[in-house]
Design a protein around this motif. Sequence first.
Motif, PDB file in Angstrom:
ATOM      1  N   PRO A   1      -6.562  -2.203  -0.829  1.00 14.42           N
ATOM      2  CA  PRO A   1      -6.564  -2.091   0.635  1.00 14.42           C
ATOM      3  C   PRO A   1      -6.523  -0.627   1.078  1.00 14.42           C
ATOM      4  CG  PRO A   1      -4.939  -3.699  -0.094  1.00 14.42           C
ATOM      5  CD  PRO A   1      -5.419  -2.975  -1.321  1.00 14.42           C
ATOM      6  N   LEU A   2      -7.374  -0.275   2.007  1.00 10.32           N
ATOM      7  CA  LEU A   2      -7.443   1.097   2.500  1.00 10.32           C
ATOM      8  C   LEU A   2      -6.105   1.563   3.071  1.00 10.32           C
ATOM      9  CD1 LEU A   2      -9.048   3.651   3.122  1.00 10.32           C
ATOM     10  CD2 LEU A   2      -9.782   2.562   5.258  1.00 10.32           C
ATOM     11  N   MET A   3      -5.413   0.697   3.789  1.00  9.30           N
ATOM     12  CA  MET A   3      -4.141   1.104   4.389  1.00  9.30           C
ATOM     13  C   MET A   3      -3.078   1.369   3.325  1.00  9.30           C
ATOM     14  SD  MET A   3      -4.962   1.528   7.446  1.00  9.30           S
ATOM     15  CE  MET A   3      -3.349   2.014   8.020  1.00  9.30           C
ATOM     16  N   ARG A   4      -3.153   0.696   2.199  1.00  5.74           N
ATOM     17  CA  ARG A   4      -2.230   0.980   1.088  1.00  5.74           C
ATOM     18  C   ARG A   4      -2.525   2.370   0.520  1.00  5.74           C
ATOM     19  NH1 ARG A   4      -2.214  -0.493  -4.653  1.00  5.74           N
ATOM     20  NH2 ARG A   4      -0.063  -0.299  -5.326  1.00  5.74           N
ATOM     21  N   PHE A   5      -3.806   2.679   0.358  1.00  3.42           N
ATOM     22  CA  PHE A   5      -4.242   3.985  -0.116  1.00  3.42           C
ATOM     23  C   PHE A   5      -3.715   5.089   0.811  1.00  3.42           C
ATOM     24  CE2 PHE A   5      -7.767   7.191   0.032  1.00  3.42           C
ATOM     25  CZ  PHE A   5      -7.631   7.694  -1.255  1.00  3.42           C
ATOM     26  N   ILE A   6      -3.880   4.888   2.109  1.00  7.56           N
ATOM     27  CA  ILE A   6      -3.387   5.868   3.082  1.00  7.56           C
ATOM     28  C   ILE A   6      -1.871   5.980   3.000  1.00  7.56           C
ATOM     29  CG2 ILE A   6      -3.150   6.359   5.560  1.00  7.56           C
ATOM     30  CD1 ILE A   6      -5.989   5.088   5.870  1.00  7.56           C
ATOM     31  N   GLY A   7      -1.178   4.861   2.837  1.00  5.27           N
ATOM     32  CA  GLY A   7       0.276   4.880   2.697  1.00  5.27           C
ATOM     33  C   GLY A   7       0.739   5.673   1.487  1.00  5.27           C
ATOM     34  N   LEU A   8      -0.006   5.591   0.390  1.00  3.30           N
ATOM     35  CA  LEU A   8       0.348   6.365  -0.808  1.00  3.30           C
ATOM     36  C   LEU A   8       0.139   7.862  -0.577  1.00  3.30           C
ATOM     37  CD1 LEU A   8      -1.139   4.004  -3.533  1.00  3.30           C
ATOM     38  CD2 LEU A   8       1.297   4.512  -3.165  1.00  3.30           C
ATOM     39  N   ILE A   9      -0.903   8.217   0.153  1.00  4.89           N
ATOM     40  CA  ILE A   9      -1.112   9.630   0.499  1.00  4.89           C
ATOM     41  C   ILE A   9       0.033  10.111   1.386  1.00  4.89           C
ATOM     42  CG2 ILE A   9      -2.591  11.284   1.724  1.00  4.89           C
ATOM     43  CD1 ILE A   9      -5.007   9.576   0.859  1.00  4.89           C
ATOM     44  N   GLU A  10       0.388   9.316   2.391  1.00  3.42           N
ATOM     45  CA  GLU A  10       1.497   9.681   3.278  1.00  3.42           C
ATOM     46  C   GLU A  10       2.782   9.892   2.481  1.00  3.42           C
ATOM     47  OE1 GLU A  10       0.485   7.364   7.455  1.00  3.42           O
ATOM     48  OE2 GLU A  10       1.333   6.210   5.776  1.00  3.42           O
ATOM     49  N   ALA A  11       3.074   8.990   1.563  1.00  7.52           N
ATOM     50  CA  ALA A  11       4.294   9.098   0.759  1.00  7.52           C
ATOM     51  C   ALA A  11       4.271  10.360  -0.097  1.00  7.52           C
ATOM     52  CB  ALA A  11       4.465   7.852  -0.116  1.00  7.52           C
ATOM     53  N   ALA A  12       3.121  10.654  -0.699  1.00  5.94           N
ATOM     54  CA  ALA A  12       3.019  11.848  -1.551  1.00  5.94           C
ATOM     55  C   ALA A  12       3.130  13.130  -0.734  1.00  5.94           C
ATOM     56  CB  ALA A  12       1.695  11.829  -2.323  1.00  5.94           C
TER      57      ALA A  12
END
Length: 137
Positions: free
Chosen positions: A68-79
């Motif tokens: 899911p794209l939003m999961r990908f974005i969430g991982l970037i935000e977390a990093a």
Amino acid sequence: RPDMSAYIFTSKILAGEPIPVFNHGDMQRDFTYIDDIVAGVVTALDLPPSADGPRHRLYNLGNHRSEPLMRFIGLIEAALGRKAEIDFQPMQPGDVHATFADISAISQDIGFAPSTAIEAGVPRFVNWYRAYHQEQG
């Protein structure tokens, strides 16, 4: 400037700029860590086709599953340790909801299998991005 989502999203989040997210975030993509792609290319070079068979093969390299794209974005935000400003947009004409790489040919022929999970690859990318741009000054 590279045209890949991880780079663009990371750059825009750090700059405090909105990131465009199509289909209102309901998208799935096959995100593949660069080391896995390099491993596939090098392995293919090291194991060329046999002389008695086809002389060339075309292979699709990827992670072979959609995320899911939003999961990908969430991982970037977390990093990054900061939230993205998201500009939700409708689906673009000609785009598709989900993509994934069919790696069956390269898996069968030379045993290629990506090994970097998105949870590991995204933070590694963000670390590289920060180091690279610090060096570029």
